[in-house]
Design a protein around this motif. Structure first.
Motif, PDB file in Angstrom:
ATOM      1  N   PRO A 178       0.730  -1.254  -0.058  1.00 41.24           N
ATOM      2  CA  PRO A 178       0.120   0.056   0.284  1.00 41.24           C
ATOM      3  C   PRO A 178       1.013   1.225   0.147  1.00 41.24           C
ATOM      4  O   PRO A 178       1.974   1.403   0.656  1.00 41.24           O
TER       5      PRO A 178
ATOM      6  N   LEU B 153     -11.601  -2.692   7.863  1.00 41.58           N
ATOM      7  CA  LEU B 153     -10.685  -1.508   7.913  1.00 41.58           C
ATOM      8  C   LEU B 153     -11.088  -0.295   8.633  1.00 41.58           C
ATOM      9  O   LEU B 153     -12.271   0.142   8.462  1.00 41.58           O
TER      10      LEU B 153
ATOM     11  N   GLU C 116     -12.643   2.294   2.878  1.00 38.47           N
ATOM     12  CA  GLU C 116     -12.985   0.834   3.273  1.00 38.47           C
ATOM     13  C   GLU C 116     -13.091   0.193   2.145  1.00 38.47           C
ATOM     14  O   GLU C 116     -12.948   0.580   0.873  1.00 38.47           O
ATOM     15  N   PHE C 117     -12.557  -1.232   2.225  1.00 33.56           N
ATOM     16  CA  PHE C 117     -12.798  -2.126   1.216  1.00 33.56           C
ATOM     17  C   PHE C 117     -14.121  -2.593   0.924  1.00 33.56           C
ATOM     18  O   PHE C 117     -14.949  -2.397   1.776  1.00 33.56           O
TER      19      PHE C 117
ATOM     20  N   LEU D 112      -3.648   2.890   4.319  1.00 36.47           N
ATOM     21  CA  LEU D 112      -4.967   2.988   3.548  1.00 36.47           C
ATOM     22  C   LEU D 112      -6.038   4.058   4.026  1.00 36.47           C
ATOM     23  O   LEU D 112      -6.345   4.044   5.116  1.00 36.47           O
TER      24      LEU D 112
ATOM     25  N   LEU E  46      -1.918  -1.085   6.660  1.00 37.51           N
ATOM     26  CA  LEU E  46      -3.198  -0.938   6.808  1.00 37.51           C
ATOM     27  C   LEU E  46      -3.530   0.462   7.085  1.00 37.51           C
ATOM     28  O   LEU E  46      -4.274   0.994   6.446  1.00 37.51           O
TER      29      LEU E  46
ATOM     30  N   TYR F 296      -6.359   0.215  -3.991  1.00 34.78           N
ATOM     31  CA  TYR F 296      -5.380  -0.843  -3.613  1.00 34.78           C
ATOM     32  C   TYR F 296      -5.752  -2.315  -4.112  1.00 34.78           C
ATOM     33  O   TYR F 296      -5.062  -2.836  -4.712  1.00 34.78           O
TER      34      TYR F 296
ATOM     35  N   ALA G 299      -8.519   2.618  -0.339  1.00 37.58           N
ATOM     36  CA  ALA G 299      -8.350   1.067   0.063  1.00 37.58           C
ATOM     37  C   ALA G 299      -8.874   0.296  -1.244  1.00 37.58           C
ATOM     38  O   ALA G 299      -8.499  -0.858  -1.524  1.00 37.58           O
ATOM     39  N   HIS G 300      -9.959   0.560  -1.949  1.00 37.29           N
ATOM     40  CA  HIS G 300     -10.616   0.175  -3.133  1.00 37.29           C
ATOM     41  C   HIS G 300      -9.564   0.138  -4.258  1.00 37.29           C
ATOM     42  O   HIS G 300      -9.753  -0.676  -4.919  1.00 37.29           O
TER      43      HIS G 300
ATOM     44  N   LYS H 127      -5.702  -9.750   4.049  1.00 40.33           N
ATOM     45  CA  LYS H 127      -4.638  -9.397   4.999  1.00 40.33           C
ATOM     46  C   LYS H 127      -3.437 -10.600   4.812  1.00 40.33           C
ATOM     47  O   LYS H 127      -2.296 -10.183   4.967  1.00 40.33           O
TER      48      LYS H 127
END
Length: 595
Positions: free
Chosen positions: A14, A76, A67-68, A64, A61, A23, A20-21, A51
């Motif tokens: 990262p 997250l 959110e995923f 980032l 983490l 990544y 996050a999305h 993870k």
């Protein structure tokens, strides 16, 4: 299951501040998967999490933002108070220059209300310039549209300076380097932005379609406009609201939804500067009273409000509430009348007027005292009052009071006229002023004019041995008096006092003084008196018209007519604090000819 089968072959790390999305999309593309969903299905089949499969450490983490997606199943933690609905989960935004430098999605681009790339001073994009399609986050290439266009080659629009400054504070908040948190920044834009477009926005903070850049740009631009040149633009917004709601008597009604937003939705201590400027505006422009019923205001703000109820002004001026109300009705002290829903009228008076009340009280004498002091009959004293030669702080004929308040200072000044050294021969034929008043049959308003002529030296005073006291015993040269009378009667007096001018125009005394102070009605001060010439009254009546007169001619209520007229009044309660609205006749005629 061996470790080699659980780990992904390619494990990108990262980047600081990466979305996050975005990544997840980079990991999927690096490992040959068609999209992030396919990657997540493959990871779940191995019985591990993202993870574990990417060997992500806790510190990585934390790099980032956002959110995923839900299908990823990887929690997250959101930082800086941000929430899930602050982020765009369907479409991506980008800066072409940033994307050409590095193919990854920056974390701030995922926020619905982020519209500007601060480093390159350009607006973000969310549509392909070639096919105009919005770019989904689920894609097969980060920097290429499905039509084949390279998004990094797009030409972005230059951002406005105020938008750059506003988004600069957002970047500082996302780094934790600002007093205002990122969540508070988003809330400020969401709730304040709508008021720039509509000062009476019905549901601020509930805008739909924020995932579309065109909608979020409107909000951020509105917030930036109000925060630019602080606090000038914000004060103008408050003025626009007051103009739109001129008849409101309570703060909650007078400032509409903005009042609730400032003290409820934007109650974070870091936004106290908004409430501070709002309360500054109240002190300068709110002519009503503040009390404990205004529970959202601080007690200190209520205590510092410059306008006071009648009872407090009366106590400071060492007089009665009735006297204060009568001084206000005559325009001697400024006041603002508020008609309550119950039908009762409440007066709000600036605290500085308490000094004037005390001056009037200390300077006042009754009509009986003034008549005895000057050696004149009471009706003659009333003539001097009507002509503006002797000030009346309280006139029972206008207020229904039980006693007069006449100016002791003016009475002393009139008495000093008779104390001036008499000129001329003592043997010159003379007559006492009281004899002139009793036997010379002066016309209406000639007695006040004679007093002015004596003060100016136009009528000569001579020693007189007659009985009497005060001003009534003044000796006057008969020859000089006759000459003055003949000349005075050959011409009509071209000026009058402010009181008489107010009656001629058809307004209250206080309104006439306000018109003079604002330069709408011409007047001059001469020999200690304010003079209004007949020509000035004629020019005023031909140039201006009151809202009340307009409303009566059109068969409407003043409040309704005020809301429908397309032009702005030259003065009035919501314009400059004047007691009455006036319009230019020329502007009214133009608005009617050009609807």
């Amino acid at each position: 299951m061996t470790r080699s089968t659980t780990l992904l072959p390619v494990r990108p790390r990262p980047l600081p501040g990466e979305l996050a999305h975005g990544y997840l999309l980079r990991v999927a593309l690096a490992n040959g998967y068609g999209d992030p969903r396919e990657l997540c299905r493959a990871i779940r089949m191995r019985g591990v999490t993202l993870k574990v499969a990417s060997r992500l450490r806790a510190a990585e983490l934390e790099n980032l933002q956002g959110e995923f997606p839900r299908y990823c199943g990887e929690p997250l933690r959101l930082s800086y108070g941000l929430r899930s609905d602050d982020f765009n989960h369907s479409f991506m935004r980008w800066c072409p220059e940033c994307l050409s430098e590095s193919e990854h999605l920056r974390g701030e681009w995922g926020l619905k209300l982020c519209c500007v790339c601060v480093p390159h001073a350009v607006m973000l994009m969310d549509r392909c310039p070639r096919c105009l399609a919005m770019q989904p986050l689920e894609r097969v290439a980060i920097s290429r549209c499905s039509c084949g266009f390279s998004l990094g080659r797009a030409s972005a629009e230059a951002a406005e300076p105020q938008l750059i400054d506003l988004h600069g504070s957002l970047l500082q908040a996302l780094k934790g380097a600002d007093v205002v948190t990122a969540a508070t920044w988003l809330r400020l834009v969401k709730y304040l932005g709508p008021f720039d477009i509509n000062p009476l926005a019905k549901r601020p903070g509930q805008q739909k379609g924020l995932h579309q850049l065109s909608v979020s740009v409107g909000l951020t631009r509105g917030a930036a406009n109000l925060l630019t040149a602080w606090p000038t633009n914000f004060q103008r917004l408050l003025g626009r609201i007051r103009t739109a709601l001129p008849g409101a008597t309570h703060i909650g009604e007078a400032f509409g939804p903005l009042y609730r937003v400032l003290y409820r939705e934007l109650s974070d201590p870091s936004l106290d500067f908004l409430r501070k400027e709002f309360e500054v505006y109240l002190h300068q422009n709110w002519f009503g009273l503040l009390g404990r019923r205004n529970r959202r205001l601080q007690l200190e703000t209520i205590a510092r409000h410059p306008h006071r109820p009648v009872r407090e002004i009366a106590a400071e001026g060492s007089t009665s509430k009735t006297a204060v109300r009568r001084l206000a009705s005559l325009g001697i002290i400024g006041s603002h009348a508020v008609k309550l829903p119950s039908g009762r009228t409440s007066l709000a008076i600036h605290h500085a007027e308490a000094e004037q009340v005390a001056v009037c009280r200390a300077d006042s004498i009754s009509l009986r005292e003034a008549a005895y002091f000057l050696g004149l009959k009471r009706e003659r004293v009333r003539e001097l009052v009507d002509a503006g030669v002797l000030r009346a702080w309280i006139d029972p004929r206008q207020t229904g009071a039980a006693i007069w308040w006449l100016s002791r200072q003016d009475a002393h000044r009139l008495l000093s006229i008779g104390a001036q050294p008499a000129t001329g021969d003592a043997a010159c034929a003379s007559v006492a002023l009281t004899t002139v008043l009793r036997t010379w049959r002066l016309r209406k308003e000639e007695f006040p004019a004679l007093v002015r002529a004596l003060a100016d030296g136009d009528v000569r005073m001579v020693p007189h041995a007659g009985a009497g006291r005060g001003m009534g015993a003044v000796g006057i040269s008969i020859e000089s008096l006759r000459r003055w009378l003949i000349g005075n009667r050959l011409e009509v007096q071209p000026w009058m006092s402010v009181d008489l001018a107010a009656k001629k125009i058809g307004v209250k005394q206080q309104v006439a003084y306000e018109l003079i102070a604002r330069g709408l009605l011409s007047a001059e001060i001469r020999d200690g008196f304010r003079r209004v010439y007949l020509d000035a009254i004629k020019v005023f009546c031909e140039t201006y018209v009151s809202l009340g007169e307009l409303a009566a001619s059109r068969g409407m209520t003043p409040r309704r007519l005020l809301a429908t007229l397309p032009i702005k009044p030259v003065c009035g309660p919501t314009v400059d604090g004047a007691r009455q609205y006036f319009y230019r006749r020329e502007a009214l005629a133009s608005s009617q000819s050009n609807p």
